[in-house]
Scaffold this motif. Structure first.
Motif, PDB file in Angstrom:
ATOM      1  N   ILE A  21     -66.961-104.950  14.059  1.00 42.11           N
ATOM      2  CA  ILE A  21     -67.396-105.437  15.377  1.00 42.11           C
ATOM      3  C   ILE A  21     -67.692-104.268  16.307  1.00 42.11           C
ATOM      4  N   GLY A  22     -66.883-103.225  16.247  1.00 42.34           N
ATOM      5  CA  GLY A  22     -67.111-102.041  17.073  1.00 42.34           C
ATOM      6  C   GLY A  22     -68.424-101.350  16.741  1.00 42.34           C
ATOM      7  N   LEU A  23     -68.778-101.321  15.448  1.00 43.47           N
ATOM      8  CA  LEU A  23     -70.063-100.725  15.064  1.00 43.47           C
ATOM      9  C   LEU A  23     -71.226-101.546  15.609  1.00 43.47           C
ATOM     10  N   LEU A  24     -71.094-102.871  15.560  1.00 41.33           N
ATOM     11  CA  LEU A  24     -72.178-103.715  16.087  1.00 41.33           C
ATOM     12  C   LEU A  24     -72.278-103.623  17.612  1.00 41.33           C
ATOM     13  N   VAL A  25     -71.163-103.657  18.283  1.00 44.54           N
ATOM     14  CA  VAL A  25     -71.155-103.643  19.754  1.00 44.54           C
ATOM     15  C   VAL A  25     -71.416-102.232  20.279  1.00 44.54           C
ATOM     16  N   GLY A  26     -71.078-101.224  19.532  1.00 42.62           N
ATOM     17  CA  GLY A  26     -71.239 -99.840  19.982  1.00 42.62           C
ATOM     18  C   GLY A  26     -72.670 -99.453  20.271  1.00 42.62           C
ATOM     19  N   LYS A  27     -73.605-100.123  19.667  1.00 39.77           N
ATOM     20  CA  LYS A  27     -75.016 -99.821  19.907  1.00 39.77           C
ATOM     21  C   LYS A  27     -75.449-100.236  21.317  1.00 39.77           C
ATOM     22  N   PHE A  28     -74.756-101.208  21.852  1.00 41.81           N
ATOM     23  CA  PHE A  28     -75.160-101.736  23.153  1.00 41.81           C
ATOM     24  C   PHE A  28     -74.360-101.154  24.324  1.00 41.81           C
ATOM     25  N   ILE A  29     -73.431-100.280  24.059  1.00 39.58           N
ATOM     26  CA  ILE A  29     -72.619 -99.674  25.131  1.00 39.58           C
ATOM     27  C   ILE A  29     -73.417 -98.541  25.763  1.00 39.58           C
ATOM     28  N   PRO A  30     -73.638 -98.591  27.072  1.00 40.14           N
ATOM     29  CA  PRO A  30     -74.361 -97.501  27.726  1.00 40.14           C
ATOM     30  C   PRO A  30     -73.369 -96.400  28.162  1.00 40.14           C
ATOM     31  N   GLY A  31     -73.856 -95.230  28.354  1.00 42.08           N
ATOM     32  CA  GLY A  31     -73.056 -94.159  28.949  1.00 42.08           C
ATOM     33  C   GLY A  31     -72.474 -93.200  27.928  1.00 42.08           C
ATOM     34  N   PRO A  32     -71.568 -92.368  28.401  1.00 41.83           N
ATOM     35  CA  PRO A  32     -71.037 -91.285  27.568  1.00 41.83           C
ATOM     36  C   PRO A  32     -70.035 -91.773  26.522  1.00 41.83           C
ATOM     37  N   TYR A  33     -69.543 -93.003  26.603  1.00 38.57           N
ATOM     38  CA  TYR A  33     -68.536 -93.496  25.653  1.00 38.57           C
ATOM     39  C   TYR A  33     -69.135 -94.104  24.389  1.00 38.57           C
ATOM     40  N   LYS A  34     -70.448 -94.174  24.346  1.00 36.06           N
ATOM     41  CA  LYS A  34     -71.125 -94.801  23.209  1.00 36.06           C
ATOM     42  C   LYS A  34     -70.773 -94.075  21.910  1.00 36.06           C
ATOM     43  N   THR A  35     -70.850 -92.780  21.877  1.00 39.57           N
ATOM     44  CA  THR A  35     -70.587 -91.995  20.670  1.00 39.57           C
ATOM     45  C   THR A  35     -69.110 -92.113  20.265  1.00 39.57           C
ATOM     46  N   ALA A  36     -68.213 -92.053  21.232  1.00 38.74           N
ATOM     47  CA  ALA A  36     -66.777 -92.145  20.928  1.00 38.74           C
ATOM     48  C   ALA A  36     -66.431 -93.514  20.348  1.00 38.74           C
ATOM     49  N   VAL A  37     -66.995 -94.570  20.918  1.00 40.43           N
ATOM     50  CA  VAL A  37     -66.733 -95.923  20.421  1.00 40.43           C
ATOM     51  C   VAL A  37     -67.291 -96.083  19.009  1.00 40.43           C
ATOM     52  N   GLN A  38     -68.484 -95.558  18.772  1.00 37.65           N
ATOM     53  CA  GLN A  38     -69.083 -95.665  17.439  1.00 37.65           C
ATOM     54  C   GLN A  38     -68.273 -94.862  16.411  1.00 37.65           C
ATOM     55  N   ALA A  39     -67.819 -93.672  16.790  1.00 38.25           N
ATOM     56  CA  ALA A  39     -67.020 -92.847  15.876  1.00 38.25           C
ATOM     57  C   ALA A  39     -65.682 -93.529  15.552  1.00 38.25           C
ATOM     58  N   ALA A  40     -65.010 -94.050  16.586  1.00 31.50           N
ATOM     59  CA  ALA A  40     -63.738 -94.733  16.354  1.00 31.50           C
ATOM     60  C   ALA A  40     -63.947 -95.995  15.524  1.00 31.50           C
ATOM     61  N   SER A  41     -65.016 -96.730  15.794  1.00 34.79           N
ATOM     62  CA  SER A  41     -65.315 -97.947  15.029  1.00 34.79           C
ATOM     63  C   SER A  41     -65.618 -97.605  13.577  1.00 34.79           C
ATOM     64  N   ALA A  42     -66.359 -96.529  13.364  1.00 36.66           N
ATOM     65  CA  ALA A  42     -66.660 -96.099  11.995  1.00 36.66           C
ATOM     66  C   ALA A  42     -65.378 -95.705  11.261  1.00 36.66           C
ATOM     67  N   ALA A  43     -64.464 -95.003  11.955  1.00 32.00           N
ATOM     68  CA  ALA A  43     -63.193 -94.604  11.350  1.00 32.00           C
ATOM     69  C   ALA A  43     -62.355 -95.833  10.996  1.00 32.00           C
ATOM     70  N   PHE A  44     -62.290 -96.801  11.912  1.00 31.78           N
ATOM     71  CA  PHE A  44     -61.558 -98.030  11.635  1.00 31.78           C
ATOM     72  C   PHE A  44     -62.178 -98.805  10.475  1.00 31.78           C
ATOM     73  N   PHE A  45     -63.514 -98.845  10.464  1.00 30.97           N
ATOM     74  CA  PHE A  45     -64.212 -99.566   9.397  1.00 30.97           C
ATOM     75  C   PHE A  45     -63.918 -98.926   8.040  1.00 30.97           C
ATOM     76  N   VAL A  46     -64.017 -97.598   7.962  1.00 29.93           N
ATOM     77  CA  VAL A  46     -63.768 -96.892   6.693  1.00 29.93           C
ATOM     78  C   VAL A  46     -62.314 -97.066   6.268  1.00 29.93           C
ATOM     79  N   ALA A  47     -61.374 -96.913   7.207  1.00 28.69           N
ATOM     80  CA  ALA A  47     -59.956 -97.076   6.869  1.00 28.69           C
ATOM     81  C   ALA A  47     -59.668 -98.499   6.411  1.00 28.69           C
ATOM     82  N   GLY A  48     -60.211 -99.485   7.112  1.00 27.21           N
ATOM     83  CA  GLY A  48     -60.003-100.890   6.729  1.00 27.21           C
ATOM     84  C   GLY A  48     -60.615-101.206   5.380  1.00 27.21           C
ATOM     85  N   LEU A  49     -61.826-100.659   5.141  1.00 29.19           N
ATOM     86  CA  LEU A  49     -62.484-100.877   3.859  1.00 29.19           C
ATOM     87  C   LEU A  49     -61.694-100.240   2.720  1.00 29.19           C
TER      88      LEU A  49
END
Length: 143
Positions: A21-49
Motif C-alpha cells: 500500500i505504501g508503494l502505491l500511495v507513495g507515488k501520490f505524496i507531494p513534497g520532500p517525504y515522497k522518497t522516504a515513504v517509497q524507500a520505507a514502503s519498499a523495505a517493508f514490502f521486501v521484508a514482508g515478502l
C-alpha cells in the motif's frame, strides 16, 4: 528465521500489505517525504515478502517432517512384526536342534549296548558302522 517462532504469521502478512500500500500511495505524496515513504514502503514490502516465503517454506518442511515421522512409525511397526517372526523361527530351529541332539544320544546309547562285548578287555576294538553312521548324521547341518 528464529523470528517465526516468536511472532504470529499475520504480522508478516500485515507488513507485506503495508509495504504494498505504501508503494502505491507513495507515488501520490507531494513534497520532500515522497522518497522516504517509497524507500520505507519498499523495505517493508521486501521484508514482508521474504518472511512470507520463509513461512511458506517452514510450513512445507513441517509437513514433510510429519510425513517422514509417519513413515518411520509404520516401519517400526513392520519391523516389530518381522522381529517376532524371526524370533519364532529361531526358537523352532533351536527346539529342532535340541530334539535332534537328544534323539542322536538315545540312538547311540541304544546301539552301543549291542557292541559292549567288543570293547571288553581282550576284545577287538572295532568301531561298528552304525556308530560311524550316527556320528556322520550328527555332524550334518540342521535343515
Amino acid at each position: 528465521m528464529w523470528v517465526l517462532k516468536f511472532l504470529p504469521d499475520w504480522i508478516f502478512y500485515a507488513i507485506l500489505l503495508f509495504g504494498f500500500i505504501g508503494l502505491l500511495v507513495g507515488k501520490f505524496i507531494p513534497g520532500p517525504y515522497k522518497t522516504a515513504v517509497q524507500a520505507a514502503s519498499a523495505a517493508f514490502f521486501v521484508a514482508g515478502l521474504f518472511m512470507s516465503g520463509a513461512i511458506y517454506d517452514n510450513d512445507a518442511w513441517v509437513a514433510r517432517v510429519k510425513e517422514m515421522e509417519a513413515k518411520v512409525e509404520a516401519a517400526a511397526v513392520e519391523s516389530a512384526q518381522e522381529n517376532v517372526k524371526i524370533v519364532e523361527k529361531v526358537v523352532k530351529k533351536t527346539e529342532y536342534i535340541k530334539t535332534r541332539g537328544e534323539d542322536i544320544v538315545k540312538y547311540v546309547d541304544r546301539e552301543i549296548v549291542k557292541y559292549n562285548t567288543k570293547f571288553a578287555p581282550g576284545g577287538q576294538c572295532e568301531l561298528p558302522k552304525e556308530f560311524i553312521q550316527a556320528h556322520n548324521l550328527a555332524a550334518e547341518a540342521p535343515k
